[in-house]
Design a protein around this motif. Structure first.
Motif, PDB file in Angstrom:
ATOM      1  N   SER A  20      -0.950  14.171 -16.355  1.00 19.31           N
ATOM      2  CA  SER A  20      -0.307  13.185 -15.494  1.00 19.31           C
ATOM      3  C   SER A  20      -0.485  13.589 -14.044  1.00 19.31           C
ATOM      4  CB  SER A  20       1.193  13.092 -15.805  1.00 19.31           C
ATOM      5  OG  SER A  20       1.413  12.678 -17.129  1.00 19.31           O
ATOM      6  N   CYS A  21      -0.511  12.607 -13.196  1.00 20.14           N
ATOM      7  CA  CYS A  21      -0.584  12.840 -11.760  1.00 20.14           C
ATOM      8  C   CYS A  21       0.446  11.943 -11.101  1.00 20.14           C
ATOM      9  CB  CYS A  21      -1.971  12.533 -11.231  1.00 20.14           C
ATOM     10  SG  CYS A  21      -2.163  12.723  -9.448  1.00 20.14           S
ATOM     11  N   ALA A  22       1.451  12.561 -10.517  1.00 18.89           N
ATOM     12  CA  ALA A  22       2.505  11.816  -9.829  1.00 18.89           C
ATOM     13  C   ALA A  22       2.173  11.740  -8.352  1.00 18.89           C
ATOM     14  CB  ALA A  22       3.843  12.509 -10.038  1.00 18.89           C
ATOM     15  N   ALA A  23       2.314  10.558  -7.801  1.00 21.84           N
ATOM     16  CA  ALA A  23       1.954  10.348  -6.404  1.00 21.84           C
ATOM     17  C   ALA A  23       3.147   9.874  -5.602  1.00 21.84           C
ATOM     18  CB  ALA A  23       0.834   9.322  -6.315  1.00 21.84           C
ATOM     19  N   SER A  24       3.153  10.254  -4.365  1.00 19.10           N
ATOM     20  CA  SER A  24       4.135   9.722  -3.423  1.00 19.10           C
ATOM     21  C   SER A  24       3.385   9.183  -2.225  1.00 19.10           C
ATOM     22  CB  SER A  24       5.127  10.804  -3.001  1.00 19.10           C
ATOM     23  OG  SER A  24       4.451  11.860  -2.349  1.00 19.10           O
ATOM     24  N   GLY A  25       3.953   8.175  -1.597  1.00 24.96           N
ATOM     25  CA  GLY A  25       3.273   7.578  -0.457  1.00 24.96           C
ATOM     26  C   GLY A  25       2.909   6.136  -0.720  1.00 24.96           C
ATOM     27  N   ARG A  26       2.853   5.392   0.357  1.00 28.14           N
ATOM     28  CA  ARG A  26       2.667   3.950   0.241  1.00 28.14           C
ATOM     29  C   ARG A  26       1.261   3.546  -0.137  1.00 28.14           C
ATOM     30  NH1 ARG A  26       4.561   1.714   5.861  1.00 28.14           N
ATOM     31  NH2 ARG A  26       3.347   3.529   6.495  1.00 28.14           N
ATOM     32  N   THR A  27       0.283   4.404   0.056  1.00 26.03           N
ATOM     33  CA  THR A  27      -1.098   3.988  -0.155  1.00 26.03           C
ATOM     34  C   THR A  27      -1.590   4.219  -1.581  1.00 26.03           C
ATOM     35  OG1 THR A  27      -1.910   6.135   0.603  1.00 26.03           O
ATOM     36  CG2 THR A  27      -1.675   4.405   2.257  1.00 26.03           C
ATOM     37  N   PHE A  28      -0.743   4.760  -2.458  1.00 27.41           N
ATOM     38  CA  PHE A  28      -1.222   5.049  -3.811  1.00 27.41           C
ATOM     39  C   PHE A  28      -1.748   3.806  -4.492  1.00 27.41           C
ATOM     40  CE2 PHE A  28      -1.625   6.887  -7.899  1.00 27.41           C
ATOM     41  CZ  PHE A  28      -1.195   5.932  -8.797  1.00 27.41           C
ATOM     42  N   SER A  29      -0.971   2.721  -4.449  1.00 29.07           N
ATOM     43  CA  SER A  29      -1.352   1.535  -5.214  1.00 29.07           C
ATOM     44  C   SER A  29      -2.625   0.884  -4.699  1.00 29.07           C
ATOM     45  CB  SER A  29      -0.203   0.524  -5.219  1.00 29.07           C
ATOM     46  OG  SER A  29       0.097   0.107  -3.896  1.00 29.07           O
ATOM     47  N   SER A  30      -3.050   1.222  -3.504  1.00 24.05           N
ATOM     48  CA  SER A  30      -4.284   0.667  -2.967  1.00 24.05           C
ATOM     49  C   SER A  30      -5.414   1.688  -2.938  1.00 24.05           C
ATOM     50  CB  SER A  30      -4.048   0.133  -1.547  1.00 24.05           C
ATOM     51  OG  SER A  30      -3.610   1.171  -0.690  1.00 24.05           O
ATOM     52  N   SER A  31      -5.202   2.810  -3.596  1.00 21.20           N
ATOM     53  CA  SER A  31      -6.192   3.883  -3.613  1.00 21.20           C
ATOM     54  C   SER A  31      -6.976   3.903  -4.912  1.00 21.20           C
ATOM     55  CB  SER A  31      -5.514   5.244  -3.443  1.00 21.20           C
ATOM     56  OG  SER A  31      -4.896   5.360  -2.183  1.00 21.20           O
ATOM     57  N   PHE A  32      -8.234   4.275  -4.792  1.00 22.06           N
ATOM     58  CA  PHE A  32      -9.009   4.622  -5.977  1.00 22.06           C
ATOM     59  C   PHE A  32      -8.576   6.022  -6.388  1.00 22.06           C
ATOM     60  CE2 PHE A  32     -12.580   4.011  -8.777  1.00 22.06           C
ATOM     61  CZ  PHE A  32     -12.933   5.310  -9.125  1.00 22.06           C
ATOM     62  N   MET A  33      -8.317   6.207  -7.670  1.00 19.32           N
ATOM     63  CA  MET A  33      -7.853   7.496  -8.168  1.00 19.32           C
ATOM     64  C   MET A  33      -8.906   8.128  -9.056  1.00 19.32           C
ATOM     65  SD  MET A  33      -4.993   7.966  -6.759  1.00 19.32           S
ATOM     66  CE  MET A  33      -4.536   9.439  -7.667  1.00 19.32           C
ATOM     67  N   VAL A  47     -14.833  13.525 -13.154  1.00 18.79           N
ATOM     68  CA  VAL A  47     -14.642  13.311 -14.588  1.00 18.79           C
ATOM     69  C   VAL A  47     -14.461  11.820 -14.876  1.00 18.79           C
ATOM     70  CG1 VAL A  47     -13.238  13.864 -16.607  1.00 18.79           C
ATOM     71  CG2 VAL A  47     -13.627  15.590 -14.838  1.00 18.79           C
ATOM     72  N   LEU A  48     -13.441  11.226 -14.262  1.00 20.40           N
ATOM     73  CA  LEU A  48     -13.207   9.783 -14.413  1.00 20.40           C
ATOM     74  C   LEU A  48     -12.525   9.272 -13.155  1.00 20.40           C
ATOM     75  CD1 LEU A  48     -11.757  11.107 -17.277  1.00 20.40           C
ATOM     76  CD2 LEU A  48     -12.127   8.769 -17.928  1.00 20.40           C
ATOM     77  N   GLY A  49     -12.613   7.968 -12.969  1.00 21.70           N
ATOM     78  CA  GLY A  49     -11.910   7.351 -11.863  1.00 21.70           C
ATOM     79  C   GLY A  49     -11.503   5.939 -12.229  1.00 21.70           C
ATOM     80  N   ILE A  50     -10.495   5.441 -11.519  1.00 19.71           N
ATOM     81  CA  ILE A  50      -9.967   4.118 -11.824  1.00 19.71           C
ATOM     82  C   ILE A  50      -9.668   3.400 -10.519  1.00 19.71           C
ATOM     83  CG2 ILE A  50      -7.596   4.997 -12.024  1.00 19.71           C
ATOM     84  CD1 ILE A  50      -7.208   2.928 -14.331  1.00 19.71           C
ATOM     85  N   SER A  51     -10.029   2.121 -10.479  1.00 21.24           N
ATOM     86  CA  SER A  51      -9.830   1.341  -9.264  1.00 21.24           C
ATOM     87  C   SER A  51      -8.348   1.055  -9.033  1.00 21.24           C
ATOM     88  CB  SER A  51     -10.608   0.032  -9.354  1.00 21.24           C
ATOM     89  OG  SER A  51     -10.099  -0.757 -10.421  1.00 21.24           O
ATOM     90  N   TRP A  52      -8.037   0.527  -7.874  1.00 23.55           N
ATOM     91  CA  TRP A  52      -6.649   0.331  -7.495  1.00 23.55           C
ATOM     92  C   TRP A  52      -5.894  -0.548  -8.487  1.00 23.55           C
ATOM     93  CZ3 TRP A  52      -4.408  -4.400  -6.509  1.00 23.55           C
ATOM     94  CH2 TRP A  52      -5.290  -5.482  -6.427  1.00 23.55           C
ATOM     95  N   SER A  53      -6.576  -1.531  -9.061  1.00 27.29           N
ATOM     96  CA  SER A  53      -5.929  -2.453  -9.981  1.00 27.29           C
ATOM     97  C   SER A  53      -5.966  -1.972 -11.420  1.00 27.29           C
ATOM     98  CB  SER A  53      -6.629  -3.813  -9.913  1.00 27.29           C
ATOM     99  OG  SER A  53      -7.956  -3.693 -10.394  1.00 27.29           O
ATOM    100  N   GLY A  54      -6.754  -0.957 -11.661  1.00 27.05           N
ATOM    101  CA  GLY A  54      -6.953  -0.512 -13.037  1.00 27.05           C
ATOM    102  C   GLY A  54      -8.036  -1.292 -13.748  1.00 27.05           C
ATOM    103  N   GLY A  55      -8.645  -2.215 -13.048  1.00 24.39           N
ATOM    104  CA  GLY A  55      -9.611  -3.085 -13.689  1.00 24.39           C
ATOM    105  C   GLY A  55     -10.984  -2.481 -13.897  1.00 24.39           C
TER     106      GLY A  55
END
Length: 126
Positions: A20-33, A47-55
């Motif tokens: 798990s990766c817990a994030a704080s800050g307003r930009t998380f939901s608009s960030s590529f992770m 290893v892997l990445g996911i777009s801001w929407s999860g799509g």
């Protein structure tokens, strides 16, 4: 964005772990992770990445069919489910955030990611 990874541990080959990766800050939901890993004596690798929407999800060939990534923007969290683990998956795993490019994928280069968690160690025994 501040990130904190957790969930690592020791597991036998063929087993599973969920990071798990817990994030704080307003930009998380608009960030590529992304999730990266670094084995002893080796360079950090995507290893892997996911777009801001999860799509959209992107995988390294070495983990396709075994690892999955997901995110919950309401909880400011991203997850890495690792199945069928192999000894060569042993590494420190890092979550990272790229808040630019509209939360979409720029590539596997670690230099694209501005924020990093502290890492969590995954050890897979044979």
């Amino acid at each position: 964005v501040q990130l904190q990874a957790s969930g690592g541990g020791l597991v036998q080959a063929g087993g599973s772990l969920r990071l798990s990766c817990a994030a704080s800050g307003r930009t998380f939901s608009s960030s590529f992770m992304g999730w990266f890993r670094q084995a002893s004596g080796k360079e950090r690798e995507f290893v892997l990445g996911i777009s801001w929407s999860g799509g959209r999800v992107y995988y390294a060939d070495s983990v396709k069919g075994r690892f999955t990534i997901s995110r919950d923007n309401a909880k400011n969290a991203v997850y890495l489910q690792m199945n069928s683990l192999k000894p060569e998956d042993t590494a420190v795993y890092y979550c990272a955030a790229d808040p630019t490019y509209g939360g979409n994928y720029r590539g596997p280069d670690a230099r694209f990611y501005d924020y990093w968690g502290q890492g969590t160690l995954v050890t897979v025994s044979s």
